[in-house]
Every structure is written in structure tokens, then in C-alpha cells.
Design an enzyme around this catalytic site. Sequence first.
Site, PDB file in Angstrom:
ATOM      1  N   ARG A 193       0.612  -1.592  -0.116  1.00  0.00           N
ATOM      2  CA  ARG A 193       0.012  -0.321   0.080  1.00  0.00           C
ATOM      3  C   ARG A 193       0.919   1.356  -0.100  1.00  0.00           C
ATOM      4  NH1 ARG A 193      -3.562  -2.886   3.550  1.00  0.00           N
ATOM      5  NH2 ARG A 193      -4.883  -3.510   2.717  1.00  0.00           N
ATOM      6  N   LYS A 208       4.180  12.256 -11.399  1.00  0.00           N
ATOM      7  CA  LYS A 208       3.063  11.038 -12.162  1.00  0.00           C
ATOM      8  C   LYS A 208       3.743   9.786 -12.686  1.00  0.00           C
ATOM      9  CE  LYS A 208       0.362  14.466 -14.879  1.00  0.00           C
ATOM     10  NZ  LYS A 208      -0.045  14.588 -16.055  1.00  0.00           N
ATOM     11  N   GLU A 229      11.682  19.488 -24.225  1.00  0.00           N
ATOM     12  CA  GLU A 229      11.139  19.163 -23.160  1.00  0.00           C
ATOM     13  C   GLU A 229      11.806  20.731 -22.500  1.00  0.00           C
ATOM     14  OE1 GLU A 229       7.886  17.725 -22.620  1.00  0.00           O
ATOM     15  OE2 GLU A 229       8.308  15.409 -23.395  1.00  0.00           O
ATOM     16  N   LYS A 256       9.465  23.519 -13.366  1.00  0.00           N
ATOM     17  CA  LYS A 256       8.989  21.888 -12.852  1.00  0.00           C
ATOM     18  C   LYS A 256       8.239  22.028 -11.495  1.00  0.00           C
ATOM     19  CE  LYS A 256       7.074  18.224 -14.084  1.00  0.00           C
ATOM     20  NZ  LYS A 256       6.645  16.512 -14.966  1.00  0.00           N
ATOM     21  N   GLU A 270      -2.936  18.721 -11.197  1.00  0.00           N
ATOM     22  CA  GLU A 270      -3.699  19.120 -12.935  1.00  0.00           C
ATOM     23  C   GLU A 270      -5.104  19.118 -12.483  1.00  0.00           C
ATOM     24  OE1 GLU A 270      -1.758  16.757 -16.248  1.00  0.00           O
ATOM     25  OE2 GLU A 270      -3.062  17.731 -17.367  1.00  0.00           O
ATOM     26  N   ARG A 307      -0.612  23.151 -14.224  1.00  0.00           N
ATOM     27  CA  ARG A 307       0.183  22.056 -14.561  1.00  0.00           C
ATOM     28  C   ARG A 307      -0.511  20.939 -16.106  1.00  0.00           C
ATOM     29  NH1 ARG A 307       1.617  17.080 -11.128  1.00  0.00           N
ATOM     30  NH2 ARG A 307       3.317  16.088 -13.527  1.00  0.00           N
ATOM     31  N   ASN A 357       1.553  20.064 -21.528  1.00  0.00           N
ATOM     32  CA  ASN A 357       1.487  19.592 -22.290  1.00  0.00           C
ATOM     33  C   ASN A 357       1.386  19.526 -23.599  1.00  0.00           C
ATOM     34  OD1 ASN A 357       0.579  17.243 -20.425  1.00  0.00           O
ATOM     35  ND2 ASN A 357      -0.919  18.305 -20.099  1.00  0.00           N
ATOM     36  N   HIS A 397       2.192  18.860 -27.158  1.00  0.00           N
ATOM     37  CA  HIS A 397       2.012  17.314 -26.172  1.00  0.00           C
ATOM     38  C   HIS A 397       0.386  16.733 -27.028  1.00  0.00           C
ATOM     39  CE1 HIS A 397       5.332  17.484 -23.692  1.00  0.00           C
ATOM     40  NE2 HIS A 397       4.859  16.627 -23.350  1.00  0.00           N
ATOM     41  N   HIS A 408       1.226  13.577 -29.489  1.00  0.00           N
ATOM     42  CA  HIS A 408       0.401  12.649 -29.250  1.00  0.00           C
ATOM     43  C   HIS A 408      -0.162  12.063 -30.853  1.00  0.00           C
ATOM     44  CE1 HIS A 408      -1.974   9.657 -26.631  1.00  0.00           C
ATOM     45  NE2 HIS A 408      -2.672   9.798 -28.058  1.00  0.00           N
ATOM     46  N   HIS A 435       9.297  10.335 -28.383  1.00  0.00           N
ATOM     47  CA  HIS A 435       8.436  11.483 -27.801  1.00  0.00           C
ATOM     48  C   HIS A 435       9.080  12.380 -27.286  1.00  0.00           C
ATOM     49  CE1 HIS A 435       5.581  12.928 -24.623  1.00  0.00           C
ATOM     50  NE2 HIS A 435       6.166  13.288 -24.133  1.00  0.00           N
TER      51      HIS A 435
END
Length: 367
Positions: free
Chosen positions: A121, A143, A185, A227, A237, A242, A246, A249, A253, A267
Site C-alpha cells: 500500500r 506522475k 522538453e 517543473k 492537474e 500543470r 502538455n 503534446h 500525441h 516522444h
Amino acid sequence: MERLTVELGNRSYPILIGDGLLGAIGRHVAPLLKRPRTMIVTDEHVAPHYLDAASTALAAEGIAVSSLVLPAGEGSKSWAGLARLTEWLIGEGVERSDHVVALGGGVIGDLVGFACSIVKRGCAFVQVPTTLLAQVDSSVGGKTAINVAAGKNLIGAFHQPALVVIDPMTLATLPRRELGAGYAEVVKYGLIDDADFFAWCEANGAALLAGDGEARHKAIAHSVAAKARIVAADERETQDIRALLNLGHSFGHALEAETGYSDRLLHGEAVAAGMVLAHQFSAANGLCPVADAARVRDHLASVDLPHSLASAGINTGGAELAAHMAHDKKVRGGKLPLILTRGIGRSFVTEDYGLDSVAAFLDGQRG
Ligand SMILES: NC(=O)c1ccc[n+]([C@@H]2O[C@H](COP(=O)([O-])OP(=O)(O)OC[C@H]3O[C@@H](n4cnc5c(N)ncnc54)[C@H](O)[C@@H]3O)[C@@H](O)[C@H]2O)c1
Ligand SMILES: [Zn+2]
């Protein structure tokens, strides 16, 4: 050594940046431990270069170390990879107060972070990122995720690390193409809200990519500070803050999906082309000066990053590309929030543009 903090109340954590820090991680990890024991997880590309150094530095502080070396690549960020890692941690007798060390790029960081969010946990972990992308982006912010058949990063959790240790010297062995992908990035932080930093990138990006240590340190520290600030302001987010991370992105994507998330387009490479498209789409809609969009394209082109559909190797119709965007995780209530811009360093989130207008725009961008 530089020390930054991600300010999250009682879950705040430090980010240490410095050449040679890998050889000193024992000193920084030891104070976190309740017992002198830790587990290192890495991949088969990183292990030959850095696993010994990391283990030795921990052992020098009297910490018992065991390690797991996983196959390199996105394939490890999977149910199978997660099962293997969590079973291994349990077999090693991991305790909740232990700190597992994630030594590697974003794949290892995301996988270890997620495993640590669920094993017993939740146990603690330390990020030791070894790619530029992980050093400026994925190691900070909590994340964590794995990929599933339906898409990338669809199963995951927010789980912040207890410490991030960045040794820019580990970039010495990183393939040039991976370095470039991470650099996209870095440029993103300038484009989001920091025109001065974008200008710095224009002046110093080439040197950074050629191995200039000072430029690397400055780019990493500046990016990570940005960041950390964004994560502290909007950890989960839930506001639009936040989401600005993106930038490039959603368009990127679509390109990644079109190339099957393969080596055809990394990426960061997709993000580079995506950032140019976001600026050009903004310009086409009268939001952003055409000259700013051209500056972004020219800088990314100058460091050999994809900066158009053609240079990203894409010759697909706009409707098909826009259809990929419709499957984005960020779709809410059927609408895809887009990160657009009023100019360099002036990005914002909007839901004012439908995918049909994006499709028409992308059609016009085909080479
Ligand atoms: N959690 C987040 O916020 C976040 C943000 C961005 C990206 N990501 C995730 O990060 C992943 C991509 O990360 P990445 O680009 O670091 O990829 P990666 O971890 O696959 O690393 C890229 C390649 O470089 C190798 N490598 C790593 N460090 C090296 C070194 N120092 N020397 C030589 N080779 C080295 C790896 O083995 C791999 O082959 C994706 O899965 C993406 O979803 C997560
Ligand atoms: Zn990214």
C-alpha cells in the site's frame, strides 16, 4: 551542488543537481532510511555504466543493496513489468519505510514509482534520472504509470518521490538522439511562460547538445525549477496550470500514435514537432505572431529535431491525425483542451477550437 525543493507541505522533497552526485548518493539517501537497506531498480542499458557506482556509494554508507535489472524500453512499463518488479520487491522483503532507488530514464522512473505506490500500500522511492528527459521532466512531479493495450500511461497513480538526485555527468553515455528528445522538453519550459529562457536555448542549445557541461547544468536546473513550481501550484492537474506542461503534446500525441509509439519517432521528437504545430495553429488563428511560430520552428530545426509533419516522417491526412487526438487522456466531456499560445512564453489552455478545425489545419501542413 544545487538544491531545489518541490513544495508540497509535508510531502515536500529536495532535488539535488550536481556533477558526480551519483558517487555520493549514499550520503543523501542514508538520512532517509529507517534501516540500512535499499533496492536499486535499473535497466540493461544503464546498469553497465552506473549500477556499480550507485551500489558502491550506498554500500559506503553501510547500506545493504540488492538490485534488479529490467529490459530497456517501454515494454517494461507494462503489466508484466509491474508484476515482475512488485513480486521482486516483496521477495526482497521490502518494508513501507524503505526507499527504492529508480536508476534510469523515464521508463524506470514511471514503473518504479507506480510499483512503490502500490506495494504494501505504498513505500517510498528515490529518483536517480539518467536521461535528459527524465532529469528535466519525468523524475519530478509524482506522475507514475504503465502502458496498457488501449494506450500509454493509462494505469497509474500520483506518488511523489522522497528525493531526486540528478547527476548530469550520466548524460555522457546517452545516445545523441535521446539527448535531442529530452532537449525538446527543455525548450518547452521557455515556450510555456519564459521567453528569456527560450532565447537562452536559441543561444546555447547547440552547445548543450554537443556536451557543454555548464549549459547542461543551467538547462537542467532551470527546467526542474520550472517543473517544481508548476507541480507545487497544481499537483494533480486540477487547474489549468500543470496542463501547460502538455504544450506540444496533443499534436505530438497524434504523431506518436500515427507512428505506433515506435523508434520512428521518440516522444520528445514528437513533442518538438507538436510544439511547432501548436504555434503554427495559434498563428493561423490569429493568436500568435507568425514570426514567433517561425522562430520556434527554426530553433528546433537548427538542432535537428522534427519541426514539421514532413520532418517527423508523417504524411497522413488531418482527419486521421485529429482522430488520434480525440483519444487523448485529456479529453473532458468530449472536448480536448488545447495548449495554444499568444507568442513565445505566452501559452494558455483553451477549449475554443474543435477537432474539425485542427484537422483542416493539419491537412494544410502536409508536405
Ligand atoms: N512521469 C512523468 O511526468 C513523465 C513525463 C514525461 C515522460 N514520461 C515517460 O518517460 C518515458 C520516457 O523516458 P525516457 O525518454 O527517459 O526513456 P527511457 O527510460 O526508455 O530511456 C531512453 C533510452 O536510454 C537508455 N538510457 C537511459 N539512461 C542512459 C544513460 N545515461 N546512458 C545510456 N543509455 C541510457 C535507456 O535504457 C533507453 O534505452 C515514457 O514512458 C514517458 O511516458 C513520464
Ligand atoms: Zn513530454
